[in-house]
Design a protein around this motif. Structure first.
Motif, PDB file in Angstrom:
ATOM      1  N   GLU A  82       0.817  -1.206   0.000  1.00  0.00           N
ATOM      2  CA  GLU A  82       0.000   0.000   0.000  1.00  0.00           C
ATOM      3  C   GLU A  82       0.854   1.261   0.000  1.00  0.00           C
ATOM      4  N   SER A  83       2.024   1.223   0.627  1.00  0.00           N
ATOM      5  CA  SER A  83       2.909   2.397   0.644  1.00  0.00           C
ATOM      6  C   SER A  83       3.470   2.705  -0.737  1.00  0.00           C
ATOM      7  N   ARG A  84       3.392   1.699  -1.622  1.00  0.00           N
ATOM      8  CA  ARG A  84       3.845   1.892  -3.007  1.00  0.00           C
ATOM      9  C   ARG A  84       2.688   2.131  -3.953  1.00  0.00           C
ATOM     10  N   GLY A  85       1.526   2.405  -3.390  1.00  0.00           N
ATOM     11  CA  GLY A  85       0.373   2.768  -4.199  1.00  0.00           C
ATOM     12  C   GLY A  85      -0.447   1.613  -4.722  1.00  0.00           C
ATOM     13  N   PHE A  86      -0.182   0.400  -4.249  1.00  0.00           N
ATOM     14  CA  PHE A  86      -0.929  -0.749  -4.753  1.00  0.00           C
ATOM     15  C   PHE A  86      -2.228  -0.912  -3.972  1.00  0.00           C
ATOM     16  N   GLU A  87      -3.309  -1.223  -4.699  1.00  0.00           N
ATOM     17  CA  GLU A  87      -4.594  -1.508  -4.085  1.00  0.00           C
ATOM     18  C   GLU A  87      -5.328  -2.533  -4.946  1.00  0.00           C
ATOM     19  N   ALA A  88      -5.607  -3.690  -4.355  1.00  0.00           N
ATOM     20  CA  ALA A  88      -6.251  -4.771  -5.103  1.00  0.00           C
ATOM     21  C   ALA A  88      -7.695  -4.387  -5.411  1.00  0.00           C
ATOM     22  N   ARG A  89      -8.022  -4.275  -6.698  1.00  0.00           N
ATOM     23  CA  ARG A  89      -9.360  -3.846  -7.100  1.00  0.00           C
ATOM     24  C   ARG A  89     -10.061  -4.836  -8.010  1.00  0.00           C
ATOM     25  N   GLY A  90      -9.389  -5.856  -8.479  1.00  0.00           N
ATOM     26  CA  GLY A  90     -10.036  -6.793  -9.384  1.00  0.00           C
ATOM     27  C   GLY A  90      -9.143  -7.954  -9.731  1.00  0.00           C
ATOM     28  N   VAL A  91      -9.584  -8.711 -10.729  1.00  0.00           N
ATOM     29  CA  VAL A  91      -8.877  -9.923 -11.147  1.00  0.00           C
ATOM     30  C   VAL A  91      -7.471  -9.606 -11.639  1.00  0.00           C
ATOM     31  N   ARG A  92      -7.287  -8.447 -12.242  1.00  0.00           N
ATOM     32  CA  ARG A  92      -5.978  -8.118 -12.815  1.00  0.00           C
ATOM     33  C   ARG A  92      -4.890  -7.992 -11.756  1.00  0.00           C
ATOM     34  N   HIS A  93      -5.289  -7.826 -10.497  1.00  0.00           N
ATOM     35  CA  HIS A  93      -4.312  -7.702  -9.420  1.00  0.00           C
ATOM     36  C   HIS A  93      -4.060  -9.023  -8.703  1.00  0.00           C
TER      37      HIS A  93
END
Length: 253
Positions: free
Chosen positions: A174-185
């Protein structure tokens, strides 16, 4: 052997149930569940008596009803499965509130709900009156294979460590801007799970080497041997013995 912390299901107390040796409570809980499962599903009154017996144990252990009921929510998936049985089962049908339900499905749903709920309630009462470390000592006292006891001990001891490792990895993502929002993640999450597995495996190797260097030969030392008197065994086994009498009456009647 042991876990150095109390689990969330445990409720500290000084009741007679808390004071019983852990292996007597384990044996009594297992025997009670076996009796409940062996009871014919048509003996509805028997399951009501079993619930009263568990309520008496909870009262003796000073465990509030709300404490037990909140932890019974773990069986919600089984409840959902039981609710579907009357609709999908075959055989004789009966009209209930304008819905066509299977008679065998209704009995099956009742069987799952009654026996499942009593089994989960028994486990909750056992966990709420016995510390994790004591449960492991009780399993060892009942001659469970030592390897299984050790695996359970390490699982309990290091589950919080692994969970904390997973939390730190989540914060790093999360500190690197990642946020799981769907299948692509999902790919990123799969790589995270793989990295967590590798770290856990390497930690296990280091712990094993540290234990071997300190004289570990395949068995954990028992610091305090727990024994039970005849009176304590009698007190603990009162629950399954009474339940066995109810079960026999259920088959006879």
């Amino acid at each position: 052997m042991g876990a150095g912390h109390a689990h969330r299901l445990y409720r500290h107390g000084h009741s007679p149930v808390h004071a019983l040796p852990p292996h007597t409570k384990l044996a009594a809980a297992l025997a009670f569940v076996v009796v409940v499962v062996s009871t014919p599903r048509e003996a509805v009154w028997a399951f009501a008596l079993y619930a009263l017996l568990l309520a008496a144990v909870a009262y003796a252990a000073r465990v509030p009803a709300g404490f037990v009921l909140r932890r019974l929510l773990i069986e919600v998936p089984f409840v959902a499965f039981a609710v579907l049985l009357p609709f999908v089962a075959e055989g004789e049908r009966v009209e209930v509130l304008g819905m066509s339900l299977s008679v065998s499905g209704l009995w099956g749903a009742w069987n799952v709900l009654a026996k499942g709920t009593l089994g989960v309630a028994t486990s909750v009462l056992l966990a709420s009156t016995t510390e994790l470390r004591a449960l492991l000592l009780g399993l060892q006292r009942l001659k469970l294979p030592p390897l299984l006891v050790q695996i359970a001990s390490f699982m309990i001891r290091y589950s919080d460590v692994i969970a904390d490792e997973m939390r730190r990895m989540k914060i790093a993502r999360e500190s690197r801007g990642f946020e799981a929002r769907g299948v692509r993640h999902w790919g990123v999450l799969a790589k995270t799970a793989g990295a967590l597995f590798i770290r856990s495996y390497e930690r296990g190797e280091r712990v094993h080497l540290a234990m071997v260097s300190r004289g570990y030969t395949g068995s954990m030392p028992v610091i305090d041997e727990v024994s039970a008197s005849r009176a304590q065994w009698s007190y603990a086994m009162a629950l399954p013995v009474v339940a066995l009498g109810v079960c026999v009456m259920g088959w006879v009647l």
